[in-house]
Design a protein around this motif. Structure first.
Motif, PDB file in Angstrom:
ATOM      1  N   GLY A  96       0.840  -1.191   0.000  1.00  0.00           N
ATOM      2  CA  GLY A  96       0.000   0.000   0.000  1.00  0.00           C
ATOM      3  C   GLY A  96       0.869   1.232   0.000  1.00  0.00           C
ATOM      4  N   ARG A  97       0.329   2.331  -0.556  1.00  0.00           N
ATOM      5  CA  ARG A  97       1.104   3.566  -0.587  1.00  0.00           C
ATOM      6  C   ARG A  97       1.396   4.029   0.843  1.00  0.00           C
ATOM      7  NH1 ARG A  97       4.338   4.763  -3.455  1.00  0.00           N
ATOM      8  NH2 ARG A  97       3.548   5.884  -5.277  1.00  0.00           N
ATOM      9  N   GLY A  98       2.676   4.230   1.131  1.00  0.00           N
ATOM     10  CA  GLY A  98       3.100   4.656   2.453  1.00  0.00           C
ATOM     11  C   GLY A  98       3.475   3.518   3.377  1.00  0.00           C
ATOM     12  N   ALA A  99       3.319   2.266   2.936  1.00  0.00           N
ATOM     13  CA  ALA A  99       3.635   1.136   3.814  1.00  0.00           C
ATOM     14  C   ALA A  99       5.068   1.222   4.315  1.00  0.00           C
ATOM     15  CB  ALA A  99       3.408  -0.186   3.072  1.00  0.00           C
ATOM     16  N   ALA A 100       5.993   1.593   3.414  1.00  0.00           N
ATOM     17  CA  ALA A 100       7.396   1.766   3.810  1.00  0.00           C
ATOM     18  C   ALA A 100       7.670   3.212   4.210  1.00  0.00           C
ATOM     19  CB  ALA A 100       8.320   1.333   2.673  1.00  0.00           C
ATOM     20  N   PRO A 348      11.202   0.632   9.864  1.00  0.00           N
ATOM     21  CA  PRO A 348      11.027  -0.612   9.113  1.00  0.00           C
ATOM     22  C   PRO A 348      10.962  -0.383   7.609  1.00  0.00           C
ATOM     23  CG  PRO A 348       8.930   0.098  10.008  1.00  0.00           C
ATOM     24  CD  PRO A 348       9.953   1.074  10.516  1.00  0.00           C
ATOM     25  N   GLY A 349      11.459  -1.366   6.870  1.00  0.00           N
ATOM     26  CA  GLY A 349      11.371  -1.320   5.419  1.00  0.00           C
ATOM     27  C   GLY A 349      12.566  -0.636   4.792  1.00  0.00           C
ATOM     28  N   SER A 350      12.506  -0.540   3.487  1.00  0.00           N
ATOM     29  CA  SER A 350      13.601   0.038   2.705  1.00  0.00           C
ATOM     30  C   SER A 350      13.077   1.152   1.817  1.00  0.00           C
ATOM     31  CB  SER A 350      14.251  -1.033   1.835  1.00  0.00           C
ATOM     32  OG  SER A 350      15.131  -0.464   0.888  1.00  0.00           O
ATOM     33  N   MET A 351      13.855   2.233   1.722  1.00  0.00           N
ATOM     34  CA  MET A 351      13.466   3.308   0.811  1.00  0.00           C
ATOM     35  C   MET A 351      13.542   2.865  -0.636  1.00  0.00           C
ATOM     36  SD  MET A 351      12.098   6.233   0.959  1.00  0.00           S
ATOM     37  CE  MET A 351      12.459   7.108   2.483  1.00  0.00           C
ATOM     38  N   ALA A 352      14.181   1.729  -0.895  1.00  0.00           N
ATOM     39  CA  ALA A 352      14.167   1.176  -2.245  1.00  0.00           C
ATOM     40  C   ALA A 352      12.749   0.824  -2.682  1.00  0.00           C
ATOM     41  CB  ALA A 352      15.051  -0.068  -2.312  1.00  0.00           C
ATOM     42  N   GLN A 353      11.843   0.637  -1.714  1.00  0.00           N
ATOM     43  CA  GLN A 353      10.435   0.372  -2.014  1.00  0.00           C
ATOM     44  C   GLN A 353       9.599   1.642  -2.027  1.00  0.00           C
ATOM     45  OE1 GLN A 353       9.766  -2.576  -3.003  1.00  0.00           O
ATOM     46  NE2 GLN A 353      11.794  -3.310  -2.423  1.00  0.00           N
ATOM     47  N   GLY A 354      10.110   2.713  -1.420  1.00  0.00           N
ATOM     48  CA  GLY A 354       9.348   3.945  -1.325  1.00  0.00           C
ATOM     49  C   GLY A 354       9.173   4.620  -2.675  1.00  0.00           C
ATOM     50  N   HIS A 355       8.049   5.296  -2.849  1.00  0.00           N
ATOM     51  CA  HIS A 355       7.745   6.108  -4.032  1.00  0.00           C
ATOM     52  C   HIS A 355       7.533   5.252  -5.281  1.00  0.00           C
ATOM     53  CE1 HIS A 355       9.664  10.037  -2.245  1.00  0.00           C
ATOM     54  NE2 HIS A 355       9.129   9.270  -1.307  1.00  0.00           N
ATOM     55  N   LYS A 356       7.429   3.945  -5.146  1.00  0.00           N
ATOM     56  CA  LYS A 356       7.259   3.048  -6.281  1.00  0.00           C
ATOM     57  C   LYS A 356       5.856   2.435  -6.271  1.00  0.00           C
ATOM     58  CE  LYS A 356      12.062   1.522  -6.798  1.00  0.00           C
ATOM     59  NZ  LYS A 356      12.950   0.328  -6.831  1.00  0.00           N
ATOM     60  N   PRO A 357       5.422   1.911  -7.432  1.00  0.00           N
ATOM     61  CA  PRO A 357       4.170   1.146  -7.410  1.00  0.00           C
ATOM     62  C   PRO A 357       4.340  -0.132  -6.610  1.00  0.00           C
ATOM     63  CG  PRO A 357       5.250   0.983  -9.558  1.00  0.00           C
ATOM     64  CD  PRO A 357       5.986   2.026  -8.783  1.00  0.00           C
ATOM     65  N   ASP A 358       3.241  -0.594  -6.035  1.00  0.00           N
ATOM     66  CA  ASP A 358       3.244  -1.795  -5.183  1.00  0.00           C
ATOM     67  C   ASP A 358       4.258  -1.675  -4.049  1.00  0.00           C
ATOM     68  OD1 ASP A 358       1.268  -2.776  -6.808  1.00  0.00           O
ATOM     69  OD2 ASP A 358       2.568  -4.171  -7.889  1.00  0.00           O
ATOM     70  N   GLU A 359       4.295  -0.506  -3.443  1.00  0.00           N
ATOM     71  CA  GLU A 359       5.154  -0.254  -2.281  1.00  0.00           C
ATOM     72  C   GLU A 359       4.772  -1.209  -1.154  1.00  0.00           C
ATOM     73  OE1 GLU A 359       5.892   3.412   0.950  1.00  0.00           O
ATOM     74  OE2 GLU A 359       4.802   3.765  -0.917  1.00  0.00           O
TER      75      GLU A 359
END
Length: 385
Positions: A96-100, A348-359
């Motif tokens: 979901g958007r903002g999960a990371a 938690p999480g990685s900014m590599a997932q942030g700002h992307k689709p299917d975050e």
């Protein structure tokens, strides 16, 4: 309430920076109030958005602050295969958007506050939720102003941006600016008699690239960053109305991300001088030629000493043996500079997932954050420091 259930509710609020976050703030305030926790709401000047600040534990002592922003970046133009504003749990991941970035940490922090409300903390826990971080760390400044006037300032701030639960002690500062290049319009068939503002913009972009090459070659370096020197970046150019019109205006939006040992203002001064030379050379064609540079926003870098007591404390919560620095900016630099509150980034999480689709954030990362905050509550109950 379980942190994953809270995250599900948070993701459902479409708090893109251009829109209001009041529904999310209202949900958080009501959740806290239902557990006996009062919160302060600090509205934006137009009343469209708000920060939230809450304290659990003794009010006459400084405590540990958990900081998170509530806004997210847009999903426009991105190829999502899952609904961005409805949490999907699949294969050990929460989508979901903002999960990371960074509702995962906000959910974990809210869950920790609910647990704290049932405990006798000797050192207080503070919660700070902000708006408009994604567009320049703008909203938190009103919250900082409020805290500056308070009798007590936080002892330590943990900014929960995604670091894979590693302890980050620093990030670069940022100066965002716009160069407004002014030429003279004309018919494209007579282009040499006009002054093309796009040409001025291109010449200024060349100056930006020259400055970047200089910084990479001889600027201060910090080996803790993937890119160890200050960077200059052009992100957007606006110009032109029609192909057969020589444009009289071109806007170049750029940024400077500086390491702690570098001076963004000094870099901007060199760029202003370069802009003035470009405009002066063009004045022989059009005396009105100009390149005016406007600062859009700035925020300071973060450079908390890795040997500080604050860093040692957060490392003891995570079990980490070392520290890192992150490429992206956070509100931690403002807390450190304006409140003199030592700040670290850990979430938690990685900014590599942030700002992307299917975050997404992994459930494993999410649970590690919950566990870190549970250890924090135990230490606050003992009266740290």
């Amino acid at each position: 309430m379980d942190s994953i259930r809270i995250l599900e509710r948070l993701i459902a609020f479409p708090t893109v920076s251009r829109d209001s976050n009041l529904d999310l703030i209202g949900y958080a305030a009501n959740l806290l109030e239902a557990n006996g926790i009062a919160s302060q709401i600090i509205h934006s000047a137009d009343g469209h958005k708000a920060n939230l600040f809450a304290t659990i534990g003794p009010a006459n002592k400084p405590g540990i602050m958990l900081s998170g922003h509530t806004d997210v970046v847009p999903v426009d133009g991105q190829n999502w295969t899952l609904p961005p504003f409805a949490m999907t749990q699949r294969d050990g991941k929460l989508y979901g958007r903002g999960a990371a970035d960074m509702k995962g940490f906000v959910a974990s922090a809210l869950a920790a506050c609910l647990k704290a409300s049932k405990m006798a903390l000797r050192t207080p826990l503070h919660l700070a939720l902000s708006y408009d971080e994604e567009v320049g760390c703008l909203g938190v400044r009103d919250l900082i102003e409020m805290l500056s006037a308070a009798p007590q300032r936080p002892l330590l701030c943990i900014v929960g941006e995604p670091t894979n639960m590693q302890v980050a002690t620093g990030h670069k500062g940022k100066l965002a600016a716009r160069a407004v290049c002014k030429g003279r319009e004309g018919h494209s068939a007579l282009a040499p008699l006009a002054l093309n503002a796009i040409h001025l913009g291109c010449d200024f972009v060349r100056a930006l690239r020259d400055e970047q090459e200089r910084l990479a070659r001889e600027g201060p370096r910090d080996g803790d960053y993937d890119i160890p020197y200050t960077t200059v970046h052009v992100g957007k150019i606006n110009a032109g109305v029609a192909l057969n019109i020589v444009p009289n205006l071109c806007e170049v939006e750029f940024e400077i991300r500086n390491v702690a040992a570098d001076d963004a203002a000094g870099i901007l001064d060199r760029l202003r001088a370069a802009a003035a030379r470009i405009a002066s050379d063009a004045a022989s064609i059009a005396p009105e030629a100009a390149i005016d540079i406007e600062i859009t926003y700035t925020y300071p870098g973060l450079d908390t000493p890795a040997t500080s007591e604050a860093v040692a404390f957060v490392k003891s919560l995570t079990g980490a043996n070392d520290t890192m620095k992150v490429a992206f900016g956070t509100e931690g630099g403002l807390f450190s500079r304006d409140l003199d509150t030592p700040s670290v980034v850990c979430g938690p999480g990685s900014m590599a997932q942030g700002h992307k689709p299917d975050e997404y954030v992994s459930v494993e990362q999410f649970r590690r954050c919950d566990e870190m905050l549970e250890r924090l509550l135990s230490r606050l109950a003992e009266g740290w420091p």
